[in-house]
Structure formats: C-alpha cells, structure tokens
Design an enzyme around this catalytic site. Structure first.
Site, short mmCIF file in Angstrom:
data_model
loop_
_atom_site.label_atom_id
_atom_site.label_comp_id
_atom_site.label_asym_id
_atom_site.label_seq_id
_atom_site.Cartn_x
_atom_site.Cartn_y
_atom_site.Cartn_z
N GLY A 131 0.98 -1.15 -0.11
CA GLY A 131 -0.01 -0.09 0.04
C GLY A 131 0.88 1.25 0.01
N THR A 158 -10.52 1.47 -6.72
CA THR A 158 -11.82 2.08 -6.99
C THR A 158 -12.30 1.93 -8.41
OG1 THR A 158 -11.00 3.85 -5.20
CG2 THR A 158 -12.60 4.56 -6.94
N GLU A 363 -4.67 7.38 -1.88
CA GLU A 363 -3.65 8.07 -2.70
C GLU A 363 -2.61 8.71 -1.78
OE1 GLU A 363 -5.37 10.26 -6.06
OE2 GLU A 363 -7.16 8.81 -6.07
N THR A 365 -1.47 7.81 2.53
CA THR A 365 -1.68 8.28 3.79
C THR A 365 -1.29 9.60 4.19
OG1 THR A 365 0.06 7.15 4.69
CG2 THR A 365 -2.01 5.64 4.49
N1 COS Z 1 7.51 12.02 -9.17
C1 COS Z 1 8.35 11.44 -9.86
N2 COS Z 1 9.27 10.46 -9.44
C2 COS Z 1 9.08 10.00 -8.00
C3 COS Z 1 8.44 10.73 -7.25
C4 COS Z 1 7.49 11.67 -7.89
N3 COS Z 1 6.58 12.25 -7.02
N4 COS Z 1 8.53 10.13 -6.25
C5 COS Z 1 9.57 9.07 -6.20
N5 COS Z 1 9.85 9.25 -7.51
C6 COS Z 1 10.88 8.48 -7.96
C7 COS Z 1 12.29 8.84 -7.24
O1 COS Z 1 13.05 9.84 -7.96
C8 COS Z 1 12.93 7.44 -7.50
O2 COS Z 1 13.40 7.07 -8.84
P1 COS Z 1 14.90 6.93 -8.93
O3 COS Z 1 15.26 5.63 -8.46
O4 COS Z 1 15.17 6.82 -10.77
O5 COS Z 1 15.74 7.95 -8.63
C9 COS Z 1 11.98 6.28 -7.43
O6 COS Z 1 10.78 7.08 -7.76
C10 COS Z 1 11.59 5.61 -6.26
O7 COS Z 1 11.43 6.73 -4.97
P2 COS Z 1 11.94 6.61 -3.58
O8 COS Z 1 13.16 6.00 -3.32
O9 COS Z 1 11.73 7.81 -3.09
O10 COS Z 1 10.79 5.54 -3.15
P3 COS Z 1 10.35 5.10 -1.75
O11 COS Z 1 10.21 3.76 -1.70
O12 COS Z 1 11.26 5.62 -0.64
O13 COS Z 1 8.91 5.57 -1.59
C11 COS Z 1 6.90 7.20 -1.41
C12 COS Z 1 8.61 6.85 -1.82
C13 COS Z 1 6.87 6.77 0.01
C14 COS Z 1 6.88 8.58 -1.67
C15 COS Z 1 6.25 6.29 -2.34
O14 COS Z 1 6.33 4.87 -1.98
C16 COS Z 1 4.67 6.68 -2.14
O15 COS Z 1 4.05 7.59 -2.63
N6 COS Z 1 4.03 5.71 -1.45
C17 COS Z 1 2.55 5.77 -1.31
C18 COS Z 1 1.80 5.23 -2.45
C19 COS Z 1 0.67 5.53 -2.42
O16 COS Z 1 0.15 6.47 -2.59
N7 COS Z 1 -0.24 4.48 -2.26
C20 COS Z 1 -1.75 4.46 -2.53
C21 COS Z 1 -2.22 3.75 -3.66
S1 COS Z 1 -3.09 4.57 -4.77
S2 COS Z 1 -4.97 4.45 -3.75
#
Ligand code: COS
Length: 380
Positions: A131, A158, A363, A365
């Site tokens: 998630g 959804t 989208e 938490t």
């Molecule tokens: N836009 C573009 N690229 C992004 C980005 C963004 N907003 N956020 C992260 N990335 C890219 C990073 O640049 C990285 O790329 P590179 O390895 O090429 O440099 C890659 O994605 C991985 O990013 P990161 O190392 O920051 O990943 P993490 O595992 O630390 O996770 C979070 C980052 C926590 C922000 C992400 O996993 C997230 O948003 N999780 C929630 C997901 C979500 O919203 N789930 C709900 C489902 S939809 S209802």
C-alpha cells in the site's frame, strides 16, 4: 496575487453545484445504504464533462485547467463523495496518466469512452502487501517478447467493478527493483482477469471498491504505458496530481458539512434563541470556516502550480494532508452542532463524517504525505 475566480471558473463551479443539487442529492442516502451507484448517473456525469475535465477536446475531454477540476470536485464532494471519487480517479489518475504518457493509440482507444461516461477507468497500484510501500509490487508481468503474462492480486481498487480499462502496475524485472515495474492497460473481459469481492466500507459506500485477480493474463506490449521500467515513476507522477483531486474532495466534504451546520444553526432553537446566537456554536462555526478557507488556499495553490507547469508535488502533499485533517475535524463538529439529529442519516452530516476518513488514507496516507513533505523541506 489574485484570489478571485474568473467568470469562466465561476460558471464551472455553479454548473457543478447545480448538478450536485439536482442529480446527486436525490437518492444519496439510499445509494450509500445500498452501496450502489447507477451507470446512468455515471453517464450523466460524463455528459456534463466531469469525467475528463482536463483531457484534450480531440479525445472528447473538456480541455479545462486543474482549477476547474478542483472546483468541480469540491462541489460534487459537498453532496456525494462516492460520485466525486469516481471523478477523481478518472481524471487525476487514469485520464491524466493516459494523456500525458500514453501512446496515440491508447489515447484514442480509451479516453473518448471515459470522457463520455460509457465506462470508468481504474488505477491499480495497491496490493495485499503493498500500500504505502508501493515499490514492493508482488504482481508480475513477465516479458514474453510481444506481450506480457500478468499474474497477481490488486486490492482496494476504486471503480474496480465497473471500469473498461485498468492501469495495472506490475514487476517485470525484480533485480531492477522499482525501475523494473511496468504499467499495463488491461481491458475488462481479458481472459484470466477476474473481478473479485466488493468491499463493504465505512464511507464512500456508493463507489465500488474491489479486489482484482490476474491469472496468466496475456497483455500485448502495445498496452504498456511509457518505456520499459517506467511504471513506478508513472504511478508517482500521476499520484502527485491525484493528491490534488483528493485534497479537493476533502475540502468539499468539509465545506458541505459546514454549510449544513451553518444552516441548521439558524433553524434550531435552544434556551429561547437560535443556536447560532450562542457563543458555543459561533466559535465552532468560526473555527470551521477558518480551517476550510486555509485548506482551500492550499488546494487552489497546488492546482495553480500544476497549471503553471511548476513543480507541485510538495503543495499537493500539503494540500492533501491538511484538507483531509480539516475534513475530519469539520465533519465531527458539524455533527456536534446538529446534536442528536447529526447522528442519524437524514441530516447528511453523519455520511460526510464517514466519507471524510478515507481522504486520510487513499492516494497516500497522511503519514506518506508527511514523508513527502519532510523530504522536500529537508532536501532529501
Ligand atoms: N515523481 C516522480 N518520481 C518520483 C516521485 C514523484 N513524485 N516520487 C518518487 N519518485 C521516483 C524517485 O525519484 C525514485 O526514482 P530513481 O530511483 O530513478 O531516482 C523512485 O521514484 C523511487 O523513489 P523513492 O526512493 O523515494 O521511493 P520510496 O520507496 O522511498 O517511496 C514514497 C517513496 C513513499 C513517496 C512512495 O512509495 C509513495 O508515494 N507511497 C505511497 C503510494 C500511494 O500513494 N499508495 C496509495 C495507492 S493509490 S490509492
């Protein structure tokens, strides 16, 4: 800095408000209870242009800006957050994703149908074990040359039961971790693709949320969005915009509850006067109005940044974090203003209270929004 809406934006706002009053309000309690949302109503939202607000008119969209989309989300959410979540997923995740990163063939195939409300789209990232930790995708898309073989399970999707096209994130090359994830367009009815159980939820009960199962589903490579390995970035980029949509939903839920509380406070009498005359109620209304206005400014700012092609990930995360908390606070206070009447379905605020909670979860938490914000402010 100009805080006024343009004449065009006001028209968009008032037409969404009118639609919500005339088409969504009747039956909203019954739809919540029955956990249903008729396809005809989805079609009507398509006819109004709500399903593809920002999509280029050449694909049947409205060609409008993000602020227009936010205004629509706000107005629909005041009345029916189940309707607005369908609008949000369609616009922010599916339509934006396809328009921005899809091939010409994908755009032509899916966007006009979504825009018309013939069917919705779904965005399939979450899994039983993935998630918030979205890089841990267990669904696999094995590369077979001209197609992929897709296997796995997606959760809490959804529009899961009613969509025509599903954007499915899956791991192709585990050694590459998140850089080995792809996003595939999977059409309803593809052999091996099964729509599983519908969730019985606390809120947004009119919207359908399903588990999806993929068992040896053959997906042509032409259905992949972007280059090989672009899937995770695709998900992150679309979710940045998605967070503006959900922030607008939270804002609308809060504003809807506040409007009901305000009206009620001028009708209900205690101790010989309208409850609006009591300072205890006045202070509640003052706090509600202030929080809503602060949330609104954050949401509109994020939308304005997106429209100006500025980076908007930080503002979107702040807007969602704050607006969802405001939705929780304001809906709780709106029930308090209503007293016992607030606790029963007829007065609508109990539904808005239940609907508010999901805005702190889907989208990303509130904890994920704080992670995103902290990384920005710390420059990490
Ligand atoms: N836009 C573009 N690229 C992004 C980005 C963004 N907003 N956020 C992260 N990335 C890219 C990073 O640049 C990285 O790329 P590179 O390895 O090429 O440099 C890659 O994605 C991985 O990013 P990161 O190392 O920051 O990943 P993490 O595992 O630390 O996770 C979070 C980052 C926590 C922000 C992400 O996993 C997230 O948003 N999780 C929630 C997901 C979500 O919203 N789930 C709900 C489902 S939809 S209802």
């Amino acid at each position: 800095m100009n805080f006024d809406l343009t004449e065009e934006h006001r028209m968009v706002q008032s037409s969404a408000r009118e639609f919500a009053q005339t088409e969504l309000l009747p039956g909203v309690i019954e739809r919540d209870t029955a956990q249903e949302f008729p396809n005809e109503l989805v079609k009507k939202m398509g006819d109004q242009g709500f399903m593809a607000v920002m999509v280029d008119p050449q694909y049947g969209g409205g060609g409008m800006d993000t602020l227009s989309y936010v205004l629509i989300m706000e107005e629909l959410s005041k009345i029916d957050a189940s309707a607005s979540v369908m609008v949000s997923v369609n616009n922010s995740l599916v339509c934006y994703g396809l328009q921005e990163y899809g091939t010409e063939e994908q755009k032509q195939k899916y966007l006009p149908k979504i825009a018309a409300g013939d069917y919705t789209g779904a965005f399939c990232l979450s899994e039983p074990e993935a998630g918030s930790d979205a890089t841990s995708q267990q669904t696999t898309a094995v590369d077979k040359g001209d197609h992929y073989i897709l296997n796995g399970t997606k959760n809490w999707i959804t529009n899961g039961g009613r969509s025509g096209v599903y954007l499915v994130m899956a791991q192709t090359d585990r050694a590459k971790q998140h850089r080995g994830i792809n996003c595939l367009c999977v059409e309803r009815g593809t052999p091996g693709f099964q729509i599983g159980k519908k969730e019985d939820k606390l809120g947004i009960r009119g919207s359908d949320t399903h588990t999806l199962m993929f068992s040896d589903v053959k997906v042509p490579k032409s259905n992949r969005i972007g280059e090989d390995g672009f899937g995770f970035k695709f998900a992150m980029k679309t979710l940045d915009g998605g967070r503006i949509g959900i922030a607008a939903q939270a804002l609308g839920i809060a504003a809807g509850a506040y409007e009901l509380a305000l009206k009620y406070s001028k009708e209900r009498k205690t101790f010989g006067k309208e409850i609006a005359q009591h300072q205890a109620i006045q202070f509640k209304l003052a706090d509600m109005a202030t929080k809503i206005e602060a949330a609104r400014l954050l949401v509109y700012k994020a939308a304005a940044e997106k429209d100006a092609h500025l980076p908007y990930g930080l503002s979107a995360a702040m807007a969602k974090l704050y607006a969802s908390k405001v939705a929780m606070d304001v809906t709780a206070e709106a029930i308090q203003v209503h007293g016992g009447y607030g606790y029963v379905k007829e007065f609508h605020v109990e539904r808005l209270y239940r609907d508010a909670k999901i805005t702190e979860i889907y989208e990303g938490t509130s904890e994920i929004q704080r992670m995103v914000i902290a990384r920005h402010v710390l420059g990490m």
